[in-house]
Design a protein around this motif. Structure first.
Motif, PDB file in Angstrom:
ATOM      1  N   MET A   1      -2.479   4.705  -6.236  1.00  0.00           N
ATOM      2  CA  MET A   1      -1.572   4.909  -5.142  1.00  0.00           C
ATOM      3  C   MET A   1      -0.770   3.640  -4.907  1.00  0.00           C
ATOM      4  SD  MET A   1      -2.914   6.900  -1.824  1.00  0.00           S
ATOM      5  CE  MET A   1      -1.941   6.529  -0.424  1.00  0.00           C
ATOM      6  N   PRO A   2       0.555   3.786  -4.789  1.00  0.00           N
ATOM      7  CA  PRO A   2       1.373   2.568  -4.625  1.00  0.00           C
ATOM      8  C   PRO A   2       1.221   1.974  -3.226  1.00  0.00           C
ATOM      9  CG  PRO A   2       2.776   4.498  -4.670  1.00  0.00           C
ATOM     10  CD  PRO A   2       1.379   4.979  -4.943  1.00  0.00           C
ATOM     11  N   GLN A   3       1.397   0.694  -3.174  1.00  0.00           N
ATOM     12  CA  GLN A   3       1.290  -0.036  -1.919  1.00  0.00           C
ATOM     13  C   GLN A   3       2.602   0.095  -1.142  1.00  0.00           C
ATOM     14  OE1 GLN A   3      -1.653  -1.441  -1.743  1.00  0.00           O
ATOM     15  NE2 GLN A   3      -1.486  -2.381   0.281  1.00  0.00           N
ATOM     16  N   LEU A   4       2.503   0.192   0.201  1.00  0.00           N
ATOM     17  CA  LEU A   4       3.697   0.296   1.045  1.00  0.00           C
ATOM     18  C   LEU A   4       4.332  -1.084   1.165  1.00  0.00           C
ATOM     19  CD1 LEU A   4       5.417   2.122   2.862  1.00  0.00           C
ATOM     20  CD2 LEU A   4       3.920   1.511   4.747  1.00  0.00           C
ATOM     21  N   ASP A   5       5.611  -1.134   0.859  1.00  0.00           N
ATOM     22  CA  ASP A   5       6.325  -2.414   0.897  1.00  0.00           C
ATOM     23  C   ASP A   5       6.780  -2.674   2.336  1.00  0.00           C
ATOM     24  OD1 ASP A   5       7.609  -4.718   0.215  1.00  0.00           O
ATOM     25  OD2 ASP A   5       9.430  -3.699  -0.446  1.00  0.00           O
ATOM     26  N   THR A   6       6.190  -3.668   2.990  1.00  0.00           N
ATOM     27  CA  THR A   6       6.528  -3.991   4.382  1.00  0.00           C
ATOM     28  C   THR A   6       7.317  -5.285   4.495  1.00  0.00           C
ATOM     29  OG1 THR A   6       4.443  -5.138   4.653  1.00  0.00           O
ATOM     30  CG2 THR A   6       4.505  -2.797   5.258  1.00  0.00           C
TER      31      THR A   6
END
Length: 68
Positions: A1-6
């Motif tokens: 699962m890709p990481q959320l870019d914050t």
């Protein structure tokens, strides 16, 4: 699962607050504030009505004497 870019959240939220601040400032600066109303000193004038100078009595139909 890709990481959320914050990484861009900070600049997005900061620019949102800045634009809202500017928007509210322009809205408030264009608002016209009226001065507080000052009370006028009015001389009270007694109105003279025609019925004030006469003494009148209202007779009710039931209070009239009975004529038989």
């Amino acid at each position: 699962m890709p990481q959320l870019d914050t990484s861009t959240w900070f600049i997005t939220i900061l620019s949102m607050f800045l634009s809202l601040f500017v928007l509210f400032q322009t809205k408030l600066s264009s608002f016209i504030y009226y001065s507080l109303p000052t009370p006028k000193l009015l001389s009270s004038k007694k109105l003279e009505n025609p019925w004030n100078s006469k003494w009148t009595k209202i007779y009710l139909p039931l209070s009239l004497p009975l004529h038989s």
